[in-house]
Design a protein around this motif. Structure first.
Motif, PDB file in Angstrom:
ATOM      1  N   MET A   3      27.083  82.505 -68.458  1.00  0.00           N
ATOM      2  CA  MET A   3      26.885  82.787 -67.038  1.00  0.00           C
ATOM      3  C   MET A   3      27.169  81.557 -66.180  1.00  0.00           C
ATOM      4  SD  MET A   3      26.286  85.203 -65.122  1.00  0.00           S
ATOM      5  CE  MET A   3      25.167  86.328 -64.372  1.00  0.00           C
ATOM      6  N   VAL A   4      26.706  80.390 -66.685  1.00  0.00           N
ATOM      7  CA  VAL A   4      26.870  79.141 -65.937  1.00  0.00           C
ATOM      8  C   VAL A   4      27.381  78.074 -66.883  1.00  0.00           C
ATOM      9  CG1 VAL A   4      25.612  77.276 -64.796  1.00  0.00           C
ATOM     10  CG2 VAL A   4      25.021  79.653 -64.285  1.00  0.00           C
ATOM     11  N   ARG A   5      28.372  77.328 -66.418  1.00  0.00           N
ATOM     12  CA  ARG A   5      28.878  76.254 -67.264  1.00  0.00           C
ATOM     13  C   ARG A   5      29.116  74.997 -66.430  1.00  0.00           C
ATOM     14  NH1 ARG A   5      34.191  75.705 -71.003  1.00  0.00           N
ATOM     15  NH2 ARG A   5      33.502  73.681 -71.736  1.00  0.00           N
ATOM     16  N   GLY A  59      34.119  66.649 -62.339  1.00  0.00           N
ATOM     17  CA  GLY A  59      33.761  67.701 -63.277  1.00  0.00           C
ATOM     18  C   GLY A  59      33.879  69.080 -62.670  1.00  0.00           C
ATOM     19  N   LYS A  60      33.559  70.069 -63.493  1.00  0.00           N
ATOM     20  CA  LYS A  60      33.809  71.446 -63.092  1.00  0.00           C
ATOM     21  C   LYS A  60      32.583  72.313 -63.339  1.00  0.00           C
ATOM     22  CE  LYS A  60      37.408  73.910 -65.019  1.00  0.00           C
ATOM     23  NZ  LYS A  60      38.843  74.121 -65.226  1.00  0.00           N
ATOM     24  N   ILE A  61      32.306  73.225 -62.406  1.00  0.00           N
ATOM     25  CA  ILE A  61      31.199  74.172 -62.578  1.00  0.00           C
ATOM     26  C   ILE A  61      31.754  75.585 -62.514  1.00  0.00           C
ATOM     27  CG2 ILE A  61      28.998  75.004 -61.652  1.00  0.00           C
ATOM     28  CD1 ILE A  61      28.671  72.231 -60.353  1.00  0.00           C
ATOM     29  N   LEU A  62      31.478  76.364 -63.550  1.00  0.00           N
ATOM     30  CA  LEU A  62      31.903  77.764 -63.577  1.00  0.00           C
ATOM     31  C   LEU A  62      30.674  78.659 -63.489  1.00  0.00           C
ATOM     32  CD1 LEU A  62      34.447  77.615 -66.562  1.00  0.00           C
ATOM     33  CD2 LEU A  62      34.974  77.479 -64.129  1.00  0.00           C
ATOM     34  N   VAL A  63      30.713  79.624 -62.580  1.00  0.00           N
ATOM     35  CA  VAL A  63      29.657  80.627 -62.512  1.00  0.00           C
ATOM     36  C   VAL A  63      30.303  81.969 -62.802  1.00  0.00           C
ATOM     37  CG1 VAL A  63      27.961  81.790 -61.054  1.00  0.00           C
ATOM     38  CG2 VAL A  63      28.282  79.324 -60.855  1.00  0.00           C
ATOM     39  N   GLY A  65      32.425  82.644 -64.897  1.00  0.00           N
ATOM     40  CA  GLY A  65      33.859  82.465 -65.113  1.00  0.00           C
ATOM     41  C   GLY A  65      34.643  81.951 -63.914  1.00  0.00           C
ATOM     42  N   THR A  66      33.982  81.842 -62.753  1.00  0.00           N
ATOM     43  CA  THR A  66      34.690  81.404 -61.546  1.00  0.00           C
ATOM     44  C   THR A  66      34.413  79.929 -61.261  1.00  0.00           C
ATOM     45  OG1 THR A  66      34.427  83.609 -60.622  1.00  0.00           O
ATOM     46  CG2 THR A  66      35.028  81.860 -59.089  1.00  0.00           C
ATOM     47  N   ASP A  67      35.479  79.176 -61.019  1.00  0.00           N
ATOM     48  CA  ASP A  67      35.354  77.752 -60.689  1.00  0.00           C
ATOM     49  C   ASP A  67      34.850  77.618 -59.247  1.00  0.00           C
ATOM     50  OD1 ASP A  67      35.667  75.090 -60.099  1.00  0.00           O
ATOM     51  OD2 ASP A  67      37.666  74.924 -60.985  1.00  0.00           O
ATOM     52  N   LEU A  68      33.654  77.035 -59.100  1.00  0.00           N
ATOM     53  CA  LEU A  68      33.046  76.923 -57.761  1.00  0.00           C
ATOM     54  C   LEU A  68      33.943  76.181 -56.778  1.00  0.00           C
ATOM     55  CD1 LEU A  68      29.234  76.132 -58.058  1.00  0.00           C
ATOM     56  CD2 LEU A  68      30.403  78.296 -57.679  1.00  0.00           C
ATOM     57  N   ALA A  69      34.674  75.168 -57.272  1.00  0.00           N
ATOM     58  CA  ALA A  69      35.500  74.340 -56.383  1.00  0.00           C
ATOM     59  C   ALA A  69      36.643  75.134 -55.773  1.00  0.00           C
ATOM     60  CB  ALA A  69      36.040  73.151 -57.159  1.00  0.00           C
ATOM     61  N   LYS A  70      36.998  76.248 -56.404  1.00  0.00           N
ATOM     62  CA  LYS A  70      38.139  77.030 -55.919  1.00  0.00           C
ATOM     63  C   LYS A  70      37.729  78.100 -54.918  1.00  0.00           C
ATOM     64  CE  LYS A  70      41.274  75.807 -59.469  1.00  0.00           C
ATOM     65  NZ  LYS A  70      41.321  75.962 -60.928  1.00  0.00           N
ATOM     66  N   LEU A  71      36.411  78.223 -54.704  1.00  0.00           N
ATOM     67  CA  LEU A  71      35.936  79.264 -53.787  1.00  0.00           C
ATOM     68  C   LEU A  71      35.810  78.729 -52.369  1.00  0.00           C
ATOM     69  CD1 LEU A  71      33.124  81.054 -55.795  1.00  0.00           C
ATOM     70  CD2 LEU A  71      35.443  81.838 -55.357  1.00  0.00           C
ATOM     71  N   LYS A  72      36.332  79.481 -51.419  1.00  0.00           N
ATOM     72  CA  LYS A  72      36.196  79.090 -50.010  1.00  0.00           C
ATOM     73  C   LYS A  72      35.867  80.326 -49.182  1.00  0.00           C
ATOM     74  CE  LYS A  72      39.040  74.981 -50.004  1.00  0.00           C
ATOM     75  NZ  LYS A  72      39.549  75.071 -51.402  1.00  0.00           N
ATOM     76  N   LEU A  79      29.757  84.705 -53.540  1.00  0.00           N
ATOM     77  CA  LEU A  79      29.167  84.122 -54.733  1.00  0.00           C
ATOM     78  C   LEU A  79      27.725  83.673 -54.455  1.00  0.00           C
ATOM     79  CD1 LEU A  79      30.027  82.763 -57.740  1.00  0.00           C
ATOM     80  CD2 LEU A  79      29.079  80.889 -56.403  1.00  0.00           C
ATOM     81  N   ARG A  80      27.517  83.083 -53.269  1.00  0.00           N
ATOM     82  CA  ARG A  80      26.163  82.619 -52.934  1.00  0.00           C
ATOM     83  C   ARG A  80      25.168  83.777 -52.946  1.00  0.00           C
ATOM     84  NH1 ARG A  80      27.457  78.376 -48.640  1.00  0.00           N
ATOM     85  NH2 ARG A  80      27.918  76.558 -49.928  1.00  0.00           N
ATOM     86  N   ARG A  81      25.636  84.947 -52.547  1.00  0.00           N
ATOM     87  CA  ARG A  81      24.757  86.120 -52.562  1.00  0.00           C
ATOM     88  C   ARG A  81      24.365  86.515 -53.968  1.00  0.00           C
ATOM     89  NH1 ARG A  81      27.603  90.371 -48.500  1.00  0.00           N
ATOM     90  NH2 ARG A  81      27.688  88.981 -46.712  1.00  0.00           N
ATOM     91  N   ARG A  82      25.168  86.070 -54.930  1.00  0.00           N
ATOM     92  CA  ARG A  82      24.874  86.417 -56.323  1.00  0.00           C
ATOM     93  C   ARG A  82      23.910  85.421 -56.965  1.00  0.00           C
ATOM     94  NH1 ARG A  82      27.768  89.589 -59.280  1.00  0.00           N
ATOM     95  NH2 ARG A  82      28.318  88.110 -60.894  1.00  0.00           N
ATOM     96  N   ILE A  83      23.453  84.446 -56.169  1.00  0.00           N
ATOM     97  CA  ILE A  83      22.501  83.453 -56.671  1.00  0.00           C
ATOM     98  C   ILE A  83      21.281  83.424 -55.762  1.00  0.00           C
ATOM     99  CG2 ILE A  83      22.162  81.017 -57.216  1.00  0.00           C
ATOM    100  CD1 ILE A  83      25.148  80.759 -57.663  1.00  0.00           C
TER     101      ILE A  83
END
Ligand code: ADP
Ligand code: ADP
Length: 221
Positions: A3-5, A59-63, A65-72, A79-83
């Motif tokens: 779920m989180v990496r 470094g990289k964070i995946l939630v 499977g999605t790379d947080l840095a690539k989300l805008k 994604l924030r709504r999913r947390i």
């Protein structure tokens, strides 16, 4: 299924404080993970990176499977709504009732009044506050206020719940009650990550534990 990496995460604040050092961590879907460590060891920073309040220096964070840095923009707010996030100091709106504090999240997401009502009742029941819907935060005990903040965090049915020292201001019984609710949420499939410096709380539990010490992560049994 992961779920989180966290992959080789470094977090250095602008004042030079090294909050996290080469951190690697995987959290499975449906896991209940304790993050322990003394004050200043980086626990809050770890959660802030996950809910997007801070960005990693490297470094990289995946939630999921999605790379947080690539989300805008829109995709980041989705994604924030999913947390869901729960804080030590509850962060309730003082002049709003329990009902309004929890409903606010759904209003902001454009839910209809009817749908809000449909969701609010079982959510308040889940945290044992169905009779306190019309109370204001100052009329509630600390434990009750924390349960309002849990209700607010889960009313949008996020798959991930983060709790940053949720028992930090609570006595023993209220702390146990909060943990019990978080475990109940976990048992219905929510992935829970909880930080605490309370070693007793962790020892009483049979859930996985990781420990932070000066920004470095150690896996415990
Ligand atoms: P914990 O939650 O375990 O108490 P934090 O993640 O809050 O630890 O802090 C880790 C380290 O990062 C500490 O040295 C702290 O002083 C520093 N730190 C945290 N937030 C900031 C910030 N916004 N600016 C500068 N340094 C910070
Ligand atoms: P705790 O000892 O767990 O902090 P309190 O003694 O503060 O609990 O509260 C016990 C009960 O009394 C709670 O159900 C709370 O909602 C209610 N209560 C506390 N303060 C007020 C108040 N100012 N007005 C109305 N109800 C209150």
């Amino acid at each position: 299924r992961i779920m989180v990496r966290f992959h080789n995460i470094q977090k250095t604040y602008s004042n030079g404080a090294k909050a996290l050092i080469n951190l690697n961590l995987q959290v499975k879907r449906g896991e209940f993970l304790f993050v322990t460590g003394p004050s200043g060891s980086g626990k809050s920073t770890l959660l802030k990176l996950l809910y997007g309040a801070e960005k990693p220096t490297d470094g990289k964070i995946l939630v999921d499977g999605t790379d947080l840095a690539k989300l805008k923009g829109d995709r980041l707010s989705l994604l924030r709504r999913r947390i869901g996030v729960v804080f030590q100091d509850y962060k309730l709106i003082p002049r709003r009732t329990v009902y309004e504090n929890v409903a606010f999240v759904l209003w902001a997401q454009g839910y209809t009044r009817k749908e809000i009502r449909r969701r609010l009742i079982p959510t308040l029941r889940m945290v044992g506050l169905q009779d306190k819907a019309e109370c204001f935060p100052e009329q509630l005990s600390g434990g009750e206020q924390q349960r309002v903040s849990i209700a607010r965090a889960i009313v949008g049915t996020p798959p991930i719940l983060l709790a940053d020292e949720p028992t930090g201001n609570l006595d023993y019984d209220n702390s146990q009650q909060v943990i019990k609710i978080l475990k109940k949420l976990n048992s219905i499939g929510i992935t829970v990550i909880i930080t605490t410096h309370d070693e007793h709380l962790v020892r009483m539990s049979d859930n996985p534990v990781v420990q932070l010490r000066e920004g470095r992560l150690f896996h415990m049994l």
